[in-house]
Design a protein around this motif. Structure first.
Motif, short mmCIF file in Angstrom:
data_model
loop_
_atom_site.label_atom_id
_atom_site.label_comp_id
_atom_site.label_asym_id
_atom_site.label_seq_id
_atom_site.Cartn_x
_atom_site.Cartn_y
_atom_site.Cartn_z
N LEU A 13 0.86 -1.18 0.00
CA LEU A 13 0.00 0.00 0.00
C LEU A 13 0.90 1.23 0.00
O LEU A 13 1.74 1.40 0.87
N LEU A 14 0.74 2.08 -1.03
CA LEU A 14 1.54 3.30 -1.15
C LEU A 14 0.63 4.51 -1.06
O LEU A 14 -0.47 4.51 -1.62
N HIS A 15 1.10 5.54 -0.37
CA HIS A 15 0.34 6.79 -0.24
C HIS A 15 1.08 7.89 -0.98
O HIS A 15 2.31 8.01 -0.88
N VAL A 16 0.33 8.70 -1.72
CA VAL A 16 0.91 9.88 -2.33
C VAL A 16 1.00 10.95 -1.25
O VAL A 16 -0.02 11.35 -0.68
N VAL A 17 2.20 11.39 -0.95
CA VAL A 17 2.41 12.38 0.11
C VAL A 17 2.60 13.77 -0.49
O VAL A 17 2.15 14.76 0.07
N ASP A 18 3.26 13.82 -1.66
CA ASP A 18 3.53 15.13 -2.25
C ASP A 18 3.64 14.98 -3.77
O ASP A 18 4.44 14.19 -4.26
N GLY A 19 2.84 15.75 -4.48
CA GLY A 19 2.90 15.75 -5.94
C GLY A 19 3.75 16.88 -6.49
O GLY A 19 3.88 17.04 -7.70
N ASP A 20 4.30 17.69 -5.59
CA ASP A 20 5.17 18.79 -5.99
C ASP A 20 6.36 18.82 -5.03
O ASP A 20 6.71 19.86 -4.47
N TYR A 21 6.96 17.66 -4.85
CA TYR A 21 8.07 17.52 -3.91
C TYR A 21 9.22 18.45 -4.31
O TYR A 21 9.60 18.51 -5.48
N GLN A 22 9.75 19.16 -3.35
CA GLN A 22 10.84 20.12 -3.51
C GLN A 22 10.47 21.23 -4.51
O GLN A 22 11.33 21.81 -5.16
N LEU A 23 9.15 21.44 -4.68
CA LEU A 23 8.62 22.46 -5.59
C LEU A 23 9.11 22.28 -7.02
O LEU A 23 9.31 23.24 -7.77
N THR A 24 9.31 21.01 -7.42
CA THR A 24 9.80 20.71 -8.77
C THR A 24 8.85 19.78 -9.53
O THR A 24 9.19 19.31 -10.61
N GLY A 25 7.70 19.49 -8.94
CA GLY A 25 6.76 18.60 -9.60
C GLY A 25 7.10 17.13 -9.44
O GLY A 25 6.50 16.28 -10.09
N GLU A 26 8.05 16.84 -8.58
CA GLU A 26 8.42 15.44 -8.35
C GLU A 26 7.35 14.76 -7.49
O GLU A 26 6.67 15.41 -6.69
N LEU A 27 7.23 13.45 -7.67
CA LEU A 27 6.23 12.66 -6.94
C LEU A 27 6.91 11.96 -5.76
O LEU A 27 7.93 11.28 -5.93
N TYR A 28 6.31 12.12 -4.56
CA TYR A 28 6.87 11.48 -3.36
C TYR A 28 5.81 10.55 -2.79
O TYR A 28 4.74 10.98 -2.38
#
Length: 200
Positions: free
Chosen positions: A130-145
């Motif tokens: 089970l994976l949770h999306v925590v941040d869709g704009d990680y480091q303000l670069t649009g990276e997925l975390y």
């Protein structure tokens, strides 16, 4: 199967398929074998109940098949394992937990309840992490975390590292998955060129 009018070839095909399904494995858990042994155990215990079973559950001799149908109606795969994989079966099937310690694989747990719990938890969510999306704009670069909901089952490292490029393709930017590996927090990342692993 012996009551069916099968040809020799059909009988051989069935025997080959059946043995492949219930064959024990030295390197992993065969859930079909465990399931078969649990069903056999339920039938045996409820056909010949102990005095304690008679008092606690109102069990009567000869109810094994009836109990099997009741269990089939009431239980999911995970609750079936949790409720009916007994200490005796764990011992009979020689089940234990092992992990890599240094460069060698070692048995790390033989307590039957911990072994049972690890098996039924591994069946939760169909065995998929089970994976949770925590941040869709990680480091303000649009990276997925993403964060793995770690409950004692580590991600398969090779599979994780092969899957990240596909997630990258879908997302279009660097992707990260945080999890736990060998008791330590770790982040797997893929930037479009290579997969890296960093312990936190």
């Amino acid at each position: 199967m012996r009551e069916l009018e099968l040809t020799d070839g059909e009988s051989l095909d069935f025997a080959r398929t059946h043995s492949g399904v219930v064959l024990p494995s030295k390197t992993s858990v065969n859930p079909y074998l465990i399931g078969l042994k649990i069903w056999e155990d339920i039938e045996k215990r409820y056909d010949h109940p102990t005095e304690e079973m008679k008092k606690r559950f109102g069990a009567r001799a000869g109810q094994g098949r009836e109990k099997m149908f009741e269990v089939r109606e009431m239980e999911s795969d995970t609750s079936f394992i949790r409720n009916y994989l007994t200490e005796e079966l764990v011992r009979e099937l020689d089940l234990y937990l092992y992990q890599k310690v240094g460069n060698e694989w070692r048995i790390v747990e033989t307590d039957w309840e911990k072994v049972r719990d690890k098996i039924w938890k591994s069946r939760t969510n169909g065995g998929y992490p089970l994976l949770h999306v925590v941040d869709g704009d990680y480091q303000l670069t649009g990276e997925l975390y993403l964060v793995h909901a770690y409950e004692g089952n580590e991600l398969d490292v090779k599979y994780t590292e092969k899957t990240l490029p596909s997630v990258y393709k879908l997302w279009g930017r660097t992707v990260h998955v945080e999890s736990v590996l060998e008791g330590r927090a770790v982040v797997f990342s893929y930037d479009g060129r290579k997969t890296t692993r960093k312990f936190l």
